[in-house]
Design a protein around this motif. Structure first.
Motif, PDB file in Angstrom:
ATOM      1  N   GLY A   1     -12.900  -6.916  -6.694  1.00 27.66           N
ATOM      2  CA  GLY A   1     -12.590  -7.826  -5.636  1.00 27.66           C
ATOM      3  C   GLY A   1     -12.458  -9.237  -6.342  1.00 27.66           C
ATOM      4  N   CYS A   2     -13.451  -9.858  -7.179  1.00 26.81           N
ATOM      5  CA  CYS A   2     -13.360 -10.977  -7.607  1.00 26.81           C
ATOM      6  C   CYS A   2     -11.850 -10.974  -8.420  1.00 26.81           C
ATOM      7  CB  CYS A   2     -14.486 -11.254  -8.831  1.00 26.81           C
ATOM      8  SG  CYS A   2     -14.315 -12.674  -9.511  1.00 26.81           S
ATOM      9  N   TYR A   3     -11.660 -10.059  -9.269  1.00 29.90           N
ATOM     10  CA  TYR A   3     -10.504  -9.950 -10.042  1.00 29.90           C
ATOM     11  C   TYR A   3      -9.181 -10.230  -9.364  1.00 29.90           C
ATOM     12  CZ  TYR A   3      -6.690  -8.305 -13.081  1.00 29.90           C
ATOM     13  OH  TYR A   3      -5.619  -8.215 -13.966  1.00 29.90           O
ATOM     14  N   VAL A   4      -9.129  -9.634  -7.978  1.00 28.58           N
ATOM     15  CA  VAL A   4      -8.001  -9.781  -7.142  1.00 28.58           C
ATOM     16  C   VAL A   4      -7.871 -11.176  -6.679  1.00 28.58           C
ATOM     17  CG1 VAL A   4      -6.833  -9.135  -4.952  1.00 28.58           C
ATOM     18  CG2 VAL A   4      -7.694  -7.378  -6.433  1.00 28.58           C
TER      19      VAL A   4
ATOM     20  N   LEU B   1     -16.964  -5.686  -1.225  1.00 30.54           N
ATOM     21  CA  LEU B   1     -15.607  -4.969  -1.187  1.00 30.54           C
ATOM     22  C   LEU B   1     -15.897  -3.999  -2.116  1.00 30.54           C
ATOM     23  CD1 LEU B   1     -12.964  -7.739  -1.084  1.00 30.54           C
ATOM     24  CD2 LEU B   1     -13.543  -6.008   0.931  1.00 30.54           C
ATOM     25  N   ALA B   2     -16.758  -3.738  -2.751  1.00 30.61           N
ATOM     26  CA  ALA B   2     -17.177  -2.758  -3.926  1.00 30.61           C
ATOM     27  C   ALA B   2     -16.990  -1.514  -3.107  1.00 30.61           C
ATOM     28  CB  ALA B   2     -18.425  -2.968  -4.642  1.00 30.61           C
ATOM     29  N   ALA B   3     -17.684  -1.135  -2.227  1.00 28.54           N
ATOM     30  CA  ALA B   3     -17.381   0.063  -1.453  1.00 28.54           C
ATOM     31  C   ALA B   3     -16.265   0.448  -1.070  1.00 28.54           C
ATOM     32  CB  ALA B   3     -18.618   0.368  -0.201  1.00 28.54           C
ATOM     33  N   VAL B   4     -15.452  -0.284  -0.468  1.00 26.45           N
ATOM     34  CA  VAL B   4     -14.036   0.044  -0.125  1.00 26.45           C
ATOM     35  C   VAL B   4     -13.124   0.182  -1.172  1.00 26.45           C
ATOM     36  CG1 VAL B   4     -13.301  -2.142   0.148  1.00 26.45           C
ATOM     37  CG2 VAL B   4     -12.056  -0.190   1.491  1.00 26.45           C
ATOM     38  N   ASN B   5     -13.439  -0.635  -2.538  1.00 25.53           N
ATOM     39  CA  ASN B   5     -12.565  -0.457  -3.664  1.00 25.53           C
ATOM     40  C   ASN B   5     -12.923   0.751  -4.481  1.00 25.53           C
ATOM     41  OD1 ASN B   5     -10.967  -2.584  -3.793  1.00 25.53           O
ATOM     42  ND2 ASN B   5     -12.292  -4.031  -4.348  1.00 25.53           N
ATOM     43  N   GLU B   6     -14.354   1.293  -4.353  1.00 28.06           N
ATOM     44  CA  GLU B   6     -14.431   2.440  -4.899  1.00 28.06           C
ATOM     45  C   GLU B   6     -13.714   3.580  -4.355  1.00 28.06           C
ATOM     46  OE1 GLU B   6     -18.491   5.137  -6.078  1.00 28.06           O
ATOM     47  OE2 GLU B   6     -18.591   3.454  -4.154  1.00 28.06           O
ATOM     48  N   ILE B   7     -13.105   3.752  -3.031  1.00 34.03           N
ATOM     49  CA  ILE B   7     -12.426   4.882  -2.380  1.00 34.03           C
ATOM     50  C   ILE B   7     -10.905   4.435  -2.791  1.00 34.03           C
ATOM     51  CG2 ILE B   7     -11.417   5.410  -0.249  1.00 34.03           C
ATOM     52  CD1 ILE B   7     -14.117   4.950   1.044  1.00 34.03           C
ATOM     53  N   PHE B   8     -10.541   3.111  -2.656  1.00 32.76           N
ATOM     54  CA  PHE B   8      -9.100   2.897  -3.033  1.00 32.76           C
ATOM     55  C   PHE B   8      -8.673   2.928  -4.550  1.00 32.76           C
ATOM     56  CE2 PHE B   8      -8.935   1.067   1.370  1.00 32.76           C
ATOM     57  CZ  PHE B   8      -8.103   1.673   1.896  1.00 32.76           C
ATOM     58  N   ILE B   9      -9.710   2.594  -5.329  1.00 33.80           N
ATOM     59  CA  ILE B   9      -9.083   2.710  -6.748  1.00 33.80           C
ATOM     60  C   ILE B   9      -9.006   3.890  -7.150  1.00 33.80           C
ATOM     61  CG2 ILE B   9     -11.577   3.189  -7.861  1.00 33.80           C
ATOM     62  CD1 ILE B   9     -11.115   0.917  -9.842  1.00 33.80           C
ATOM     63  N   LYS B  10      -9.321   5.146  -6.609  1.00 31.52           N
ATOM     64  CA  LYS B  10      -9.022   6.428  -6.888  1.00 31.52           C
ATOM     65  C   LYS B  10      -7.472   6.535  -6.663  1.00 31.52           C
ATOM     66  CE  LYS B  10     -13.702   8.040  -6.005  1.00 31.52           C
ATOM     67  NZ  LYS B  10     -14.307   8.905  -4.672  1.00 31.52           N
TER      68      LYS B  10
ATOM     69  N   ALA C   1      -8.960   8.588   4.606  1.00 32.25           N
ATOM     70  CA  ALA C   1      -9.383   8.770   5.987  1.00 32.25           C
ATOM     71  C   ALA C   1      -9.417   7.562   6.340  1.00 32.25           C
ATOM     72  CB  ALA C   1     -10.833   9.497   6.171  1.00 32.25           C
ATOM     73  N   ALA C   2      -8.793   7.219   7.641  1.00 33.22           N
ATOM     74  CA  ALA C   2      -8.586   5.743   8.390  1.00 33.22           C
ATOM     75  C   ALA C   2      -9.801   5.172   8.670  1.00 33.22           C
ATOM     76  CB  ALA C   2      -7.781   5.729   9.430  1.00 33.22           C
ATOM     77  N   GLU C   3     -10.755   6.273   9.359  1.00 37.69           N
ATOM     78  CA  GLU C   3     -12.277   5.694   9.870  1.00 37.69           C
ATOM     79  C   GLU C   3     -12.926   5.435   8.829  1.00 37.69           C
ATOM     80  OE1 GLU C   3     -10.646   8.786  10.214  1.00 37.69           O
ATOM     81  OE2 GLU C   3     -10.052   8.876  12.562  1.00 37.69           O
ATOM     82  N   GLN C   4     -12.880   5.837   7.652  1.00 41.95           N
ATOM     83  CA  GLN C   4     -13.743   5.693   6.733  1.00 41.95           C
ATOM     84  C   GLN C   4     -13.765   4.150   6.043  1.00 41.95           C
ATOM     85  OE1 GLN C   4     -13.640   8.055   2.989  1.00 41.95           O
ATOM     86  NE2 GLN C   4     -15.733   7.634   2.274  1.00 41.95           N
ATOM     87  N   TRP C   5     -12.414   3.768   5.630  1.00 47.05           N
ATOM     88  CA  TRP C   5     -11.938   2.668   5.191  1.00 47.05           C
ATOM     89  C   TRP C   5     -11.984   1.429   6.175  1.00 47.05           C
ATOM     90  CZ3 TRP C   5      -7.828   0.088   6.945  1.00 47.05           C
ATOM     91  CH2 TRP C   5      -6.845   0.941   7.585  1.00 47.05           C
TER      92      TRP C   5
END
Length: 343
Positions: free
Chosen positions: A296-299, A167-176, A74-78
């Motif tokens: 985020g730190c790893y990237v 960035l942890a919150a957005v990575n929690e979505i995209f890592i899936k 969902a674009a609005e979320q990220w």
């Protein structure tokens, strides 16, 4: 506003090789079957000028690229999460003051100030009149400045609570969806350019390996594990909620006998609370939380070439850098090292 994107192709970014991947053709409605991307492969980069407060990342371009990659989020979320993570004015100011350009400026000012102070002090001595004294002063100022630069560079290799963890919150979505994000800054002449990196990462093998490692630490070195994870915390400002009965009684006592017509708006009472980012729980849940927090730190370290060399048995194919679980095991779950840069 400057923005760039990078998807697929045959280019190389450092030690990361780019190959074609499976994506959907939105115009023709067909599916093009090509090879899957490698773990650690950069799929897209968005850029923006941090010197101008009116600029932002091109979210429309980002949404189009994510759709072409077959990522349905969902674009609005990220968009909201990225806005809250790195596009708030206070965060952008922090990144500007911690940018490479600002560090170079600080180093130059520090060198000039140090050289002036040492030279003026040496002039008070008898040997300060000779030209050799000026050479020694210059060498001493350069040596101290280099040490300061190395200390700053070492701190940049630690996780930053104000950028990476946000960035942890957005990575929690995209890592899936086998995708993790990180942010860096580069110099483009006088401009400080922020870059948002989208890197392919399949977490299954790293999650399994990290869960097994945490389970082993819980069995053999529980105090050391807890000590390492206790350092990963943030200070949160929370509003104190008084007891309803006490609040009502206090309001009656403080109310004026004669109404003055003035509305007294009191500031809410706040207190600082220590929030542990990795609480106690099952090994798999703790491993999942660590992967999300440190992605985020790893990237950031991956795309800037600051990761240490990998040991055997990693999950990055055709690469000499560690995978995410190796990075966490060696740098975070090691009781003899501190990798956290707190606020």
């Amino acid at each position: 506003m400057a923005h760039t994107s990078q998807t697929g192709g045959t280019e190389k970014n450092g030690s990361l090789s780019s190959i074609l991947y499976c994506k959907s053709d939105l115009k023709e409605g067909s599916l093009q079957w090509v090879r899957e991307p490698l773990n650690g492969q950069v799929l897209m980069v968005l850029s923006m000028d941090n010197n101008c407060s009116a600029t932002s990342f091109d979210m429309e371009l980002c949404a189009e690229k994510l759709q072409s990659l077959g990522i349905q989020v969902a674009a609005e979320q990220w968009r909201r999460l990225i806005q809250d993570a790195v596009l708030k004015p206070e965060v952008r100011r922090y990144m500007l003051y911690n940018s490479r350009a600002f560090q170079i400026a600080i180093a130059v000012v520090f060198y000039m100030s140090l050289w002036t102070n040492i030279y003026s002090t040496v002039q008070l001595c008898s040997f300060g009149r000779y030209w050799e004294a000026g050479v020694l002063v210059t060498l001493a100022a350069v040596a101290v400045t280099v040490i300061v630069i190395l200390v700053i560079d070492h701190r940049q290799r630690k996780i930053n609570m104000n950028t990476d963890v946000r960035l942890a919150a957005v990575n929690e979505i995209f890592i899936k969806h086998s995708l993790i994000l990180g942010i860096t800054d580069v110099l483009d002449g006088p401009h400080n350019i922020l870059q948002l990196w989208f890197v392919h990462f399949s977490p299954e093998r790293c999650l399994q390996s990290l869960s097994a490692h945490i389970m082993d630490l819980q069995r053999t070195r529980e105090p050391a594990l807890r000590h390492s994870l206790d350092e990963l915390c943030v200070v949160m400002e929370a509003v104190v909620s008084p007891d309803p009965g006490t609040e009502e009684e206090a309001s009656r006592e403080e109310s004026p006998l004669l109404s003055s017509g003035v509305n007294l708006n009191k500031e809410p009472v706040t207190c600082n609370e220590l929030l542990h980012l990795v609480p106690e729980g099952p090994p798999e849940a703790m491993a999942q939380q660590l992967l999300v927090i440190f992605s985020g730190c790893y990237v950031r370290l991956l795309v800037t070439g600051r990761l240490p060399r990998a040991v055997a048995g990693g999950h990055l194919e055709q690469s000499n850098v560690p995978c995410l679980c190796q990075f966490i095991q060696s740098s975070v779950l090691n009781a003899h090292r501190t990798w956290f840069m707190a606020r």
